[in-house]
Design a protein around this motif. Structure first.
Motif, PDB file in Angstrom:
ATOM      1  N   TRP A 189      58.591  55.525 -19.205  1.00  0.00           N
ATOM      2  CA  TRP A 189      57.819  56.435 -18.743  1.00  0.00           C
ATOM      3  C   TRP A 189      56.448  56.225 -18.797  1.00  0.00           C
ATOM      4  N   ILE A 190      56.078  55.780 -20.300  1.00  0.00           N
ATOM      5  CA  ILE A 190      54.877  55.379 -20.430  1.00  0.00           C
ATOM      6  C   ILE A 190      54.646  53.999 -20.159  1.00  0.00           C
ATOM      7  N   SER A 191      55.341  53.027 -20.012  1.00  0.00           N
ATOM      8  CA  SER A 191      55.076  51.866 -19.392  1.00  0.00           C
ATOM      9  C   SER A 191      54.710  52.069 -17.757  1.00  0.00           C
ATOM     10  N   ALA A 192      55.438  52.675 -17.184  1.00  0.00           N
ATOM     11  CA  ALA A 192      55.195  53.258 -15.824  1.00  0.00           C
ATOM     12  C   ALA A 192      53.464  53.700 -15.806  1.00  0.00           C
ATOM     13  N   LEU A 193      53.353  54.712 -16.673  1.00  0.00           N
ATOM     14  CA  LEU A 193      51.991  55.185 -16.479  1.00  0.00           C
ATOM     15  C   LEU A 193      50.691  54.314 -16.796  1.00  0.00           C
ATOM     16  N   ASP A 194      51.083  52.938 -17.692  1.00  0.00           N
ATOM     17  CA  ASP A 194      50.416  51.883 -17.907  1.00  0.00           C
ATOM     18  C   ASP A 194      50.069  51.326 -16.618  1.00  0.00           C
ATOM     19  N   LYS A 195      51.280  51.036 -15.869  1.00  0.00           N
ATOM     20  CA  LYS A 195      51.096  50.252 -14.360  1.00  0.00           C
ATOM     21  C   LYS A 195      50.320  51.109 -13.574  1.00  0.00           C
ATOM     22  N   ILE A 196      50.449  52.334 -13.233  1.00  0.00           N
ATOM     23  CA  ILE A 196      49.713  53.251 -12.634  1.00  0.00           C
ATOM     24  C   ILE A 196      48.087  53.079 -13.026  1.00  0.00           C
ATOM     25  N   GLU A 197      48.091  53.080 -14.449  1.00  0.00           N
ATOM     26  CA  GLU A 197      46.688  53.033 -14.804  1.00  0.00           C
ATOM     27  C   GLU A 197      46.070  51.620 -14.487  1.00  0.00           C
ATOM     28  N   SER A 198      46.715  50.593 -14.457  1.00  0.00           N
ATOM     29  CA  SER A 198      46.010  49.479 -13.909  1.00  0.00           C
ATOM     30  C   SER A 198      45.905  49.307 -12.565  1.00  0.00           C
ATOM     31  N   LEU A 199      46.110  50.208 -11.629  1.00  0.00           N
ATOM     32  CA  LEU A 199      45.649  50.444 -10.253  1.00  0.00           C
ATOM     33  C   LEU A 199      44.411  50.819 -10.177  1.00  0.00           C
ATOM     34  N   ASN A 200      43.688  51.235 -11.532  1.00  0.00           N
ATOM     35  CA  ASN A 200      42.355  51.597 -11.525  1.00  0.00           C
ATOM     36  C   ASN A 200      42.069  52.872 -10.472  1.00  0.00           C
ATOM     37  N   PRO A 201      42.643  53.611 -10.458  1.00  0.00           N
ATOM     38  CA  PRO A 201      42.501  54.732  -9.443  1.00  0.00           C
ATOM     39  C   PRO A 201      41.231  55.776  -9.878  1.00  0.00           C
ATOM     40  N   ARG A 202      40.444  56.294  -8.898  1.00  0.00           N
ATOM     41  CA  ARG A 202      39.460  56.851  -9.205  1.00  0.00           C
ATOM     42  C   ARG A 202      39.791  58.537  -9.095  1.00  0.00           C
ATOM     43  N   ALA A 203      41.038  58.703  -8.381  1.00  0.00           N
ATOM     44  CA  ALA A 203      41.659  60.124  -8.656  1.00  0.00           C
ATOM     45  C   ALA A 203      42.876  60.022  -8.796  1.00  0.00           C
ATOM     46  N   VAL A 204      43.689  61.055  -9.453  1.00  0.00           N
ATOM     47  CA  VAL A 204      45.014  60.762  -9.586  1.00  0.00           C
ATOM     48  C   VAL A 204      45.818  62.148  -9.490  1.00  0.00           C
ATOM     49  N   VAL A 205      46.467  62.209  -8.267  1.00  0.00           N
ATOM     50  CA  VAL A 205      47.221  63.854  -8.146  1.00  0.00           C
ATOM     51  C   VAL A 205      48.590  64.029  -8.799  1.00  0.00           C
ATOM     52  N   ALA A 206      48.407  64.880  -9.404  1.00  0.00           N
ATOM     53  CA  ALA A 206      49.868  65.329 -10.061  1.00  0.00           C
ATOM     54  C   ALA A 206      50.520  66.313  -9.282  1.00  0.00           C
ATOM     55  N   SER A 207      51.976  66.401  -9.321  1.00  0.00           N
ATOM     56  CA  SER A 207      52.733  67.414  -8.734  1.00  0.00           C
ATOM     57  C   SER A 207      52.333  68.705  -9.516  1.00  0.00           C
TER      58      SER A 207
END
Length: 181
Positions: free
Chosen positions: A91-109
């Motif tokens: 899960w942490i590794s997947a979060l790293d990959k999401i962060e690498s997308l350099n989002p300006r906004a992240v919507v959580a459920s």
């Protein structure tokens, strides 16, 4: 019409081990908005093991948006009861990959409705998982783990169900009881 790339943007075909792909949406020039509908369902196996199917992480790079679904939490206690140490590392590794997308906004459920969709929730989610694992190693009972997590995160939403369920999944109720995970 927007094109949906069924191949994940970063070359990984599952989110964690739960089969959640990242889908990148590129809107054609001149298209300012599009509407998307995604179906998600949960297939549960056994008492403590669940697999999430037909879910996705939506990345819209043209506007710097990631809809992270259950991957990132925004000031809510994480539900970790159906995970184990290995899936939490993934899960942490997947979060790293999401962060690498350099989002300006992240919507959580899972979020406080008044909170902004700030990308900092990626690191906050990672740190919560790390703290949970660290304290799970140091504590002996579910109550002790629960109390220690509440000391670190006293204001997060849903301690009664999410945090308590998570603590119960990895620690016995008493020192004489068997550890469930």
């Amino acid at each position: 019409m927007a094109q949906v790339n069924p191949k994940p943007a970063l070359g990984w075909d599952v989110f964690v081990t739960l089969g959640i792909p990242i889908v990148t949406i590129e809107l054609p020039p001149g298209v300012k908005q599009a509407y998307f509908q995604a179906m998600a369902s949960t297939l549960i196996h056994g008492a403590r093991d669940a697999v999430l199917v037909d879910a996705l992480i939506l990345n819209v790079p043209s506007i710097g948006l990631v809809v992270a679904g259950d991957a990132a939490y925004n000031d809510v206690h994480l539900y970790l009861a159906e995970s184990n140490a290995q899936t939490r590392r993934e899960w942490i590794s997947a979060l790293d990959k999401i962060e690498s997308l350099n989002p300006r906004a992240v919507v959580a459920s899972h979020k406080r409705p008044e909170n902004e969709d700030n990308p900092r929730i990626i690191e906050e989610t990672r740190q919560y998982i790390r703290d949970f694992d660290r304290l799970a190693e140091k504590t002996r009972t579910a109550q002790e783990l629960y109390d220690k997590m509440l000391e670190l995160y006293p204001n997060r939403v849903n301690p009664g169900w999410a945090l308590w369920s998570s603590a119960r999944a990895v620690k016995p109720l008493s020192q004489t009881a068997e550890n469930p995970k």
